[in-house]
Design a protein around this motif. Structure first.
Motif, PDB file in Angstrom:
ATOM      1  N   ILE A  85      -5.694   7.067   3.844  1.00 11.22           N
ATOM      2  CA  ILE A  85      -6.135   5.676   3.704  1.00 11.22           C
ATOM      3  C   ILE A  85      -7.455   5.489   4.432  1.00 11.22           C
ATOM      4  CG2 ILE A  85      -5.621   3.313   4.454  1.00 11.22           C
ATOM      5  CD1 ILE A  85      -2.701   3.848   3.773  1.00 11.22           C
ATOM      6  N   VAL A 125       0.849  -1.192   0.000  1.00 10.51           N
ATOM      7  CA  VAL A 125       0.000   0.000   0.000  1.00 10.51           C
ATOM      8  C   VAL A 125       0.883   1.240   0.000  1.00 10.51           C
ATOM      9  CG1 VAL A 125      -1.664   1.338   1.351  1.00 10.51           C
ATOM     10  CG2 VAL A 125      -1.927  -1.138   1.135  1.00 10.51           C
ATOM     11  N   ALA A 181      -1.933  -4.609   5.770  1.00 11.47           N
ATOM     12  CA  ALA A 181      -1.044  -4.583   4.605  1.00 11.47           C
ATOM     13  C   ALA A 181       0.265  -5.288   4.955  1.00 11.47           C
ATOM     14  CB  ALA A 181      -0.769  -3.156   4.165  1.00 11.47           C
ATOM     15  N   LEU A 197      -9.632  -0.684   3.054  1.00 11.81           N
ATOM     16  CA  LEU A 197      -8.508  -1.601   3.211  1.00 11.81           C
ATOM     17  C   LEU A 197      -8.979  -2.943   3.771  1.00 11.81           C
ATOM     18  CD1 LEU A 197      -5.517  -2.188   3.067  1.00 11.81           C
ATOM     19  CD2 LEU A 197      -5.214  -0.976   5.232  1.00 11.81           C
ATOM     20  N   ALA A 250      -2.031   1.539   7.373  1.00 13.34           N
ATOM     21  CA  ALA A 250      -1.728   0.385   6.522  1.00 13.34           C
ATOM     22  C   ALA A 250      -1.329  -0.815   7.375  1.00 13.34           C
ATOM     23  CB  ALA A 250      -0.617   0.734   5.544  1.00 13.34           C
TER      24      ALA A 250
END
Length: 233
Positions: A218, A5, A21, A223, A16
């Motif tokens: 983000i 990411v 991630a 996500l 993240a």
């Protein structure tokens, strides 16, 4: 499936990592395709990094042909942006003929001093992607090639990506650099894309950001939804 990411800030890096991630690509100036981040941002992230940080080394967005002054700047940046959390430097360099510039690449790999390298989307401007990949495969320090298959959106490059994935896994010996697909992937498209191409690494920017805007923070919900698709329980 590996998920990288893009992070623009320490807050992005935290979101993240918390969101699942596998690593971040730290850049500045995302509107220019990503440039080297500021030292202060890197220092703040490094202080509490929970996942590997792949840091962009790119002095300008004009092209991927670098002068001696540019090269000096890139070498200095790699030496200064050297923290335990750095998983790779992200860089790329081409000749005027749009081939991998091996002379300059070797100098940058030497400056990386053993740190792995991702060859970024300079790759997509190479005159022949398969030829460029073959060149990069000769350098074990290059672990990943980030590519959209030579198209503005990777969704328009299913066949080229599929061929690059095949090329990366051919032979009975060790495989070449991992093909990481990026640019244009969305939550709605990624599952079919992965099935069609066989990629095992994907790169997300605006697709996991608020309202799908490249410079927005983000979005943890986006996500989480992406991770549910890529890594179902």
């Amino acid at each position: 499936m590996l998920l990288e990411v893009i992070a623009l800030s320490p807050e992005d890096a935290k979101l993240a990592a918390r969101g699942g991630a596998d690593r971040i690509e730290l850049v500045s100036a995302i509107e220019e395709g990503g440039l080297t981040p500021a030292m202060a941002v890197m220092e703040e992230i490094a202080a509490e990094a929970a996942i590997p940080v792949h840091v962009m080394i790119r002095p300008h967005s004009r092209d991927f042909h670098y002068s001696e002054e540019d090269m000096g700047q890139m070498v200095r940046e790699m030496k200064s942006l050297r923290f335990p959390c750095i998983g790779a430097y992200v860089l790329g360099v081409l000749t005027a003929e749009q081939k991998v510039d091996e002379e300059k690449l070797k100098r940058l790999l030497d400056a990386a001093d053993g740190v792995p390298v991702t060859f970024h989307r300079a790759f997509d401007e190479a005159r022949n992607l398969e030829e460029a990949y073959e060149t990069l495969s000769r350098y074990p320090q290059i672990r990943t090639v980030l590519t959209s298959g030579g198209k503005p959106s990777v969704l328009a490059a299913v066949d080229p990506i599929k061929e690059l994935v095949r090329q990366s896994r051919k032979g009975s010996g060790s495989s070449g650099p991992e093909i990481m697909a990026g640019s244009g992937l969305t939550l709605a498209s990624v599952s079919d894309f992965v099935k069609q191409t066989g990629v095992r690494a994907v790169h997300f920017g605006s697709g996991v950001r608020q309202n799908g805007r490249s410079q927005a923070p983000i979005d943890p919900a986006r996500l989480a939804a992406l991770l549910a698709v890529l890594k179902p329980q």
